[in-house]
Design a protein around this motif. Structure first.
Motif, PDB file in Angstrom:
ATOM      1  N   GLN A   6      32.764  96.246  23.234  1.00  0.00           N
ATOM      2  CA  GLN A   6      31.295  96.796  22.950  1.00  0.00           C
ATOM      3  C   GLN A   6      30.841  96.645  21.735  1.00  0.00           C
ATOM      4  N   LEU A   7      31.809  96.851  20.728  1.00  0.00           N
ATOM      5  CA  LEU A   7      31.541  96.564  19.470  1.00  0.00           C
ATOM      6  C   LEU A   7      31.096  95.049  18.978  1.00  0.00           C
ATOM      7  N   GLU A   8      32.179  94.217  19.552  1.00  0.00           N
ATOM      8  CA  GLU A   8      31.931  92.653  19.428  1.00  0.00           C
ATOM      9  C   GLU A   8      30.601  92.248  19.965  1.00  0.00           C
ATOM     10  N   ALA A   9      30.022  93.075  20.996  1.00  0.00           N
ATOM     11  CA  ALA A   9      28.889  92.509  21.670  1.00  0.00           C
ATOM     12  C   ALA A   9      27.585  92.762  20.629  1.00  0.00           C
ATOM     13  N   LEU A  25      36.148  96.609  15.227  1.00  0.00           N
ATOM     14  CA  LEU A  25      36.935  97.809  15.204  1.00  0.00           C
ATOM     15  C   LEU A  25      38.321  97.657  14.586  1.00  0.00           C
ATOM     16  N   GLY A  26      38.641  98.487  13.924  1.00  0.00           N
ATOM     17  CA  GLY A  26      39.961  98.545  13.336  1.00  0.00           C
ATOM     18  C   GLY A  26      40.874  99.573  13.503  1.00  0.00           C
ATOM     19  N   VAL A  27      42.132  99.570  13.184  1.00  0.00           N
ATOM     20  CA  VAL A  27      43.099 100.933  13.145  1.00  0.00           C
ATOM     21  C   VAL A  27      44.062 101.031  12.009  1.00  0.00           C
ATOM     22  N   VAL A  28      43.566 102.319  11.551  1.00  0.00           N
ATOM     23  CA  VAL A  28      44.770 102.584  10.384  1.00  0.00           C
ATOM     24  C   VAL A  28      46.032 103.409  10.870  1.00  0.00           C
ATOM     25  N   SER A  29      47.101 102.944  10.476  1.00  0.00           N
ATOM     26  CA  SER A  29      48.347 103.727  10.984  1.00  0.00           C
ATOM     27  C   SER A  29      49.419 103.261  10.032  1.00  0.00           C
ATOM     28  N   THR A  30      50.209 104.262   9.324  1.00  0.00           N
ATOM     29  CA  THR A  30      51.431 104.143   8.524  1.00  0.00           C
ATOM     30  C   THR A  30      52.540 104.539   9.277  1.00  0.00           C
ATOM     31  N   LYS A  31      52.474 104.813  10.793  1.00  0.00           N
ATOM     32  CA  LYS A  31      53.615 105.258  11.650  1.00  0.00           C
ATOM     33  C   LYS A  31      54.077 103.839  12.174  1.00  0.00           C
ATOM     34  N   THR A  39      32.005 105.164  22.025  1.00  0.00           N
ATOM     35  CA  THR A  39      30.824 104.598  23.022  1.00  0.00           C
ATOM     36  C   THR A  39      29.689 104.864  22.419  1.00  0.00           C
ATOM     37  N   GLU A  40      29.849 106.266  21.775  1.00  0.00           N
ATOM     38  CA  GLU A  40      28.425 106.625  21.123  1.00  0.00           C
ATOM     39  C   GLU A  40      28.326 105.672  19.860  1.00  0.00           C
ATOM     40  N   LEU A  41      29.347 105.694  19.089  1.00  0.00           N
ATOM     41  CA  LEU A  41      29.355 104.882  17.813  1.00  0.00           C
ATOM     42  C   LEU A  41      28.828 103.627  17.865  1.00  0.00           C
ATOM     43  N   ALA A  42      29.293 103.051  19.178  1.00  0.00           N
ATOM     44  CA  ALA A  42      28.992 101.499  19.266  1.00  0.00           C
ATOM     45  C   ALA A  42      27.695 101.384  19.642  1.00  0.00           C
ATOM     46  N   GLY A  43      26.888 102.481  20.081  1.00  0.00           N
ATOM     47  CA  GLY A  43      25.599 102.376  20.344  1.00  0.00           C
ATOM     48  C   GLY A  43      24.459 102.889  19.289  1.00  0.00           C
ATOM     49  N   GLU A  44      25.130 102.918  18.074  1.00  0.00           N
ATOM     50  CA  GLU A  44      24.311 103.298  16.847  1.00  0.00           C
ATOM     51  C   GLU A  44      23.798 101.888  16.237  1.00  0.00           C
ATOM     52  N   ASP A  45      22.573 102.026  15.842  1.00  0.00           N
ATOM     53  CA  ASP A  45      21.833 100.738  15.185  1.00  0.00           C
ATOM     54  C   ASP A  45      22.516 100.821  13.537  1.00  0.00           C
ATOM     55  N   THR A  46      23.821 100.349  13.624  1.00  0.00           N
ATOM     56  CA  THR A  46      24.263 100.044  12.200  1.00  0.00           C
ATOM     57  C   THR A  46      25.118  98.832  12.123  1.00  0.00           C
ATOM     58  N   ARG A  47      25.552  98.357  10.987  1.00  0.00           N
ATOM     59  CA  ARG A  47      26.553  97.226  10.779  1.00  0.00           C
ATOM     60  C   ARG A  47      27.969  97.614  10.486  1.00  0.00           C
ATOM     61  N   ASP A  48      28.097  99.267  10.386  1.00  0.00           N
ATOM     62  CA  ASP A  48      29.382  99.444   9.822  1.00  0.00           C
ATOM     63  C   ASP A  48      30.320  99.437  10.963  1.00  0.00           C
ATOM     64  N   ALA A  49      31.602  99.260  10.283  1.00  0.00           N
ATOM     65  CA  ALA A  49      32.697  99.158  11.341  1.00  0.00           C
ATOM     66  C   ALA A  49      33.160 100.388  11.734  1.00  0.00           C
ATOM     67  N   VAL A  50      33.894 100.324  12.793  1.00  0.00           N
ATOM     68  CA  VAL A  50      34.308 101.562  13.353  1.00  0.00           C
ATOM     69  C   VAL A  50      35.884 101.713  13.209  1.00  0.00           C
ATOM     70  N   VAL A  51      36.549 102.490  12.528  1.00  0.00           N
ATOM     71  CA  VAL A  51      38.012 102.602  12.159  1.00  0.00           C
ATOM     72  C   VAL A  51      38.636 103.714  12.881  1.00  0.00           C
ATOM     73  N   LEU A  52      39.493 103.643  13.653  1.00  0.00           N
ATOM     74  CA  LEU A  52      40.298 104.433  14.224  1.00  0.00           C
ATOM     75  C   LEU A  52      41.663 104.772  13.120  1.00  0.00           C
ATOM     76  N   ASP A  53      41.753 106.097  12.724  1.00  0.00           N
ATOM     77  CA  ASP A  53      42.698 106.526  11.708  1.00  0.00           C
ATOM     78  C   ASP A  53      43.667 107.273  12.451  1.00  0.00           C
ATOM     79  N   LEU A 111      40.263 101.256  23.442  1.00  0.00           N
ATOM     80  CA  LEU A 111      40.493 100.283  22.547  1.00  0.00           C
ATOM     81  C   LEU A 111      39.993  99.146  22.846  1.00  0.00           C
ATOM     82  N   VAL A 112      40.481  98.594  23.986  1.00  0.00           N
ATOM     83  CA  VAL A 112      39.998  97.347  24.476  1.00  0.00           C
ATOM     84  C   VAL A 112      38.551  97.228  24.821  1.00  0.00           C
ATOM     85  N   GLY A 113      38.157  98.488  25.624  1.00  0.00           N
ATOM     86  CA  GLY A 113      36.825  98.331  26.133  1.00  0.00           C
ATOM     87  C   GLY A 113      35.818  98.474  24.779  1.00  0.00           C
ATOM     88  N   SER A 114      36.354  99.428  23.713  1.00  0.00           N
ATOM     89  CA  SER A 114      35.416  99.716  22.540  1.00  0.00           C
ATOM     90  C   SER A 114      35.272  98.316  21.679  1.00  0.00           C
TER      91      SER A 114
END
Length: 111
Positions: A70-73, A78-84, A35-49, A64-67
């Motif tokens: 927020q980010l799409e708004a 939002l993206g997810v990194v996982s090799t598991k 939520t804090e990251l979604a409130g930042e004034d930036t165009r950067d993607a948020v990636v959950l590793d 994740l759904v809520g985030s």
């Protein structure tokens, strides 16, 4: 091991790395960070590793759904990194991988 989050910035993305299970006990901490990251004034993607996590439950999936909403708004991604495979399978079964890019690396997710 106590749950913790690390956040790193790189060109075009903020990477959030949880260490420990993503469950009802840690979902609030994850939600607050995203939520804090979604409130930042930036165009950067948020990636959950998820390299430091072995488990994700419905409470964390809800975060994740809520985030994502927020980010799409604010026209961010939002993206997810996982090799598991077991974590990727959860995202596929819940169809979150249909709306949240999932890849092996941050670069894969940002493409």
């Amino acid at each position: 091991m106590a749950f913790r989050l690390e956040t790193t910035r790189r060109p075009g993305a903020v990477v959030v790395s949880p260490f420990g299970d993503l469950d009802v006990r840690s979902a609030g901490m994850l939600r607050d960070a995203l939520t804090e990251l979604a409130g930042e004034d930036t165009r950067d993607a948020v990636v959950l590793d998820l390299a430091g996590s072995d488990f994700i439950d419905s409470s964390a999936l809800g975060v994740l759904v809520g985030s994502l909403k927020q980010l799409e708004a604010v026209d961010r991604r939002l993206g997810v990194v996982s090799t598991k495979p077991h974590l990727v399978k959860v995202l596929q079964i819940t169809r979150l991988s249909d709306v949240i890019p999932v890849g092996d690396t941050v670069e894969d997710v940002l493409r």
